[in-house]
Design a protein around this motif. Structure first.
Motif, PDB file in Angstrom:
ATOM      1  N   SER A  29     -13.908  -3.081   8.467  1.00 14.31           N
ATOM      2  CA  SER A  29     -13.641  -2.800   6.999  1.00 14.31           C
ATOM      3  C   SER A  29     -13.521  -1.337   6.888  1.00 14.31           C
ATOM      4  O   SER A  29     -12.791  -0.658   6.279  1.00 14.31           O
ATOM      5  CB  SER A  29     -15.063  -3.269   6.291  1.00 14.31           C
ATOM      6  N   LEU A  30     -14.377  -0.341   7.659  1.00 13.43           N
ATOM      7  CA  LEU A  30     -14.114   0.881   7.620  1.00 13.43           C
ATOM      8  C   LEU A  30     -12.664   1.514   7.973  1.00 13.43           C
ATOM      9  O   LEU A  30     -12.163   2.258   7.489  1.00 13.43           O
ATOM     10  CB  LEU A  30     -15.117   1.590   8.567  1.00 13.43           C
ATOM     11  N   SER A  31     -12.102   0.856   9.327  1.00 11.66           N
ATOM     12  CA  SER A  31     -10.621   0.897   9.500  1.00 11.66           C
ATOM     13  C   SER A  31      -9.876   0.607   8.096  1.00 11.66           C
ATOM     14  O   SER A  31      -8.944   1.324   8.133  1.00 11.66           O
ATOM     15  CB  SER A  31     -10.655   0.060  10.735  1.00 11.66           C
ATOM     16  N   PHE A  82       0.156  -8.402   4.129  1.00 11.71           N
ATOM     17  CA  PHE A  82       0.046  -8.855   2.921  1.00 11.71           C
ATOM     18  C   PHE A  82      -1.254  -8.221   1.995  1.00 11.71           C
ATOM     19  O   PHE A  82      -1.151  -7.742   0.929  1.00 11.71           O
ATOM     20  CB  PHE A  82       0.331 -10.231   2.569  1.00 11.71           C
ATOM     21  N   CYS A  83      -2.241  -8.379   2.518  1.00 11.01           N
ATOM     22  CA  CYS A  83      -3.416  -8.014   2.157  1.00 11.01           C
ATOM     23  C   CYS A  83      -3.454  -6.463   2.182  1.00 11.01           C
ATOM     24  O   CYS A  83      -3.797  -6.078   1.110  1.00 11.01           O
ATOM     25  CB  CYS A  83      -4.757  -8.512   3.083  1.00 11.01           C
ATOM     26  N   ASN A  84      -2.922  -5.688   3.222  1.00  8.84           N
ATOM     27  CA  ASN A  84      -2.920  -4.290   3.194  1.00  8.84           C
ATOM     28  C   ASN A  84      -2.116  -3.744   1.764  1.00  8.84           C
ATOM     29  O   ASN A  84      -2.304  -2.602   1.127  1.00  8.84           O
ATOM     30  CB  ASN A  84      -2.719  -3.803   4.357  1.00  8.84           C
ATOM     31  N   LEU A  85      -0.945  -4.332   1.610  1.00  8.02           N
ATOM     32  CA  LEU A  85      -0.240  -4.143   0.382  1.00  8.02           C
ATOM     33  C   LEU A  85      -1.001  -4.258  -0.870  1.00  8.02           C
ATOM     34  O   LEU A  85      -1.037  -3.301  -1.810  1.00  8.02           O
ATOM     35  CB  LEU A  85       1.163  -5.076   0.214  1.00  8.02           C
ATOM     36  N   ALA A  86      -1.608  -5.378  -0.964  1.00  5.33           N
ATOM     37  CA  ALA A  86      -2.316  -5.316  -2.239  1.00  5.33           C
ATOM     38  C   ALA A  86      -3.794  -4.734  -2.117  1.00  5.33           C
ATOM     39  O   ALA A  86      -3.881  -3.912  -3.264  1.00  5.33           O
ATOM     40  CB  ALA A  86      -3.199  -6.968  -2.163  1.00  5.33           C
ATOM     41  N   LEU A  87      -4.330  -4.133  -1.273  1.00  7.89           N
ATOM     42  CA  LEU A  87      -5.407  -3.478  -1.540  1.00  7.89           C
ATOM     43  C   LEU A  87      -4.667  -1.866  -1.793  1.00  7.89           C
ATOM     44  O   LEU A  87      -5.316  -1.074  -2.722  1.00  7.89           O
ATOM     45  CB  LEU A  87      -6.046  -3.225  -0.178  1.00  7.89           C
ATOM     46  N   ARG A  88      -3.815  -1.423  -1.156  1.00  6.22           N
ATOM     47  CA  ARG A  88      -2.899  -0.228  -1.429  1.00  6.22           C
ATOM     48  C   ARG A  88      -2.584  -0.146  -3.038  1.00  6.22           C
ATOM     49  O   ARG A  88      -2.542   0.838  -3.709  1.00  6.22           O
ATOM     50  CB  ARG A  88      -1.924   0.156  -0.491  1.00  6.22           C
ATOM     51  N   GLU A 146      -6.680   4.632   2.839  1.00  4.37           N
ATOM     52  CA  GLU A 146      -6.828   5.691   1.887  1.00  4.37           C
ATOM     53  C   GLU A 146      -7.821   4.775   0.903  1.00  4.37           C
ATOM     54  O   GLU A 146      -7.441   5.501  -0.426  1.00  4.37           O
ATOM     55  CB  GLU A 146      -6.113   6.269   1.623  1.00  4.37           C
ATOM     56  N   LEU A 147      -8.590   3.801   0.882  1.00  4.15           N
ATOM     57  CA  LEU A 147      -9.219   3.451  -0.211  1.00  4.15           C
ATOM     58  C   LEU A 147     -10.594   3.967  -0.802  1.00  4.15           C
ATOM     59  O   LEU A 147     -11.213   4.576  -0.090  1.00  4.15           O
ATOM     60  CB  LEU A 147      -9.678   2.003  -0.028  1.00  4.15           C
ATOM     61  N   LYS A 148     -10.553   4.133  -2.047  1.00  4.90           N
ATOM     62  CA  LYS A 148     -11.741   4.669  -2.992  1.00  4.90           C
ATOM     63  C   LYS A 148     -12.585   3.992  -3.414  1.00  4.90           C
ATOM     64  O   LYS A 148     -13.506   4.330  -4.183  1.00  4.90           O
ATOM     65  CB  LYS A 148     -11.191   5.963  -3.647  1.00  4.90           C
ATOM     66  N   ASP A 187      -7.734  -6.861   7.791  1.00  6.67           N
ATOM     67  CA  ASP A 187      -7.195  -5.796   8.156  1.00  6.67           C
ATOM     68  C   ASP A 187      -5.668  -6.237   8.741  1.00  6.67           C
ATOM     69  O   ASP A 187      -4.628  -5.385   8.767  1.00  6.67           O
ATOM     70  CB  ASP A 187      -7.885  -4.901   8.773  1.00  6.67           C
ATOM     71  N   TRP A 188      -5.734  -7.218   9.604  1.00  9.40           N
ATOM     72  CA  TRP A 188      -4.720  -7.581  10.432  1.00  9.40           C
ATOM     73  C   TRP A 188      -3.632  -8.240   9.445  1.00  9.40           C
ATOM     74  O   TRP A 188      -2.360  -8.479   9.846  1.00  9.40           O
ATOM     75  CB  TRP A 188      -5.082  -8.634  11.247  1.00  9.40           C
TER      76      TRP A 188
END
Length: 215
Positions: A119-121, A86-92, A127-129, A82-83
């Motif tokens: 992971s919940l955070s 680049f990962c957050n961009l990929a997940l979104r 806003e992952l589904k 989560d930190w």
């Protein structure tokens, strides 16, 4: 809609411009080193069957590979945590295309070494589904040959960005998965794989959708 590549590039520029010089030098050095030493042939290959797994989701409920494959093909993406911006961009980016994957009968699953509460955070923030699973200790990732045992000098980088991996991952290891995305058919066979030791580079969701069309 901006491509994932353009968003990643903009973020990389931001890091280069805003991180203290010694921190950025360590980041670049580490990427150069892992790119030089990571052997893609040692990672899982197309045509191989993924090992079965049982991993907790963001709510602490176990999810098995068998239950996922029973629904059809699965797109599995490994991220560092989560930190990692680049990962957050990929997940979104995957979330933005989620309906397209669902329409093609594909389940998306994201996996990191972070504990379920972290992971919940991640799930809530982005806003992952789709399911976000915890591979504590990188045990599953190691079976696939995609783990990077980060050099100790990167502790200074983590400290500079207030990243406490021990609290997030539940162990003293600095190991993270090399960002990897696999398309697995309903029999668990890897049909496509993208892995890049340069974590600032990621697979475009549109490319993954092309993979699905070719199943």
């Amino acid at each position: 809609m901006a491509t994932l590549a353009s968003q990643l590039a903009a973020t990389a520029v931001g890091v280069s411009q805003n991180a203290p010089a010694p921190v950025y030098a360590s980041i670049k050095k580490s990427i150069t080193e892992i790119k030089a030493t990571f052997d893609k042939s040692s990672a899982i290959q197309t045509g191989a069957t993924i090992p079965s797994f049982k991993l907790p989701n963001a709510l602490g409920q176990d999810v098995t590979s068998e239950s996922l494959l029973a629904k059809g093909p699965v797109l599995i993406t490994f991220y560092r945590g989560d930190w990692c911006p680049f990962c957050n961009l990929a997940l979104r980016s995957l979330q933005l295309h989620l309906d397209e994957f669902k329409a093609k009968g594909v389940t998306i699953v994201a996996i990191s070494p972070e504990l379920p509460n972290t992971s919940l955070s991640t799930t809530e923030k982005n806003e992952l589904k789709f399911e976000v699973l915890s591979d504590v200790g990188n045990k599953f990732a190691r079976q696939l040959g995609i783990v990077w045992d980060q050099p100790k000098y990167l502790q200074g980088v983590l400290d500079a960005f207030s990243v406490d991996l021990k609290a997030r991952n539940g162990d003293d290891s600095m190991a993270v998965p090399i960002p990897t995305t696999l398309l697995v058919d309903s029999k668990g066979v890897v049909r496509n794989i993208h892995t890049d030791p340069d974590y600032m580079q990621r697979l475009e969701p549109t490319t993954a959708l092309e993979w699905v069309d070719a199943l």
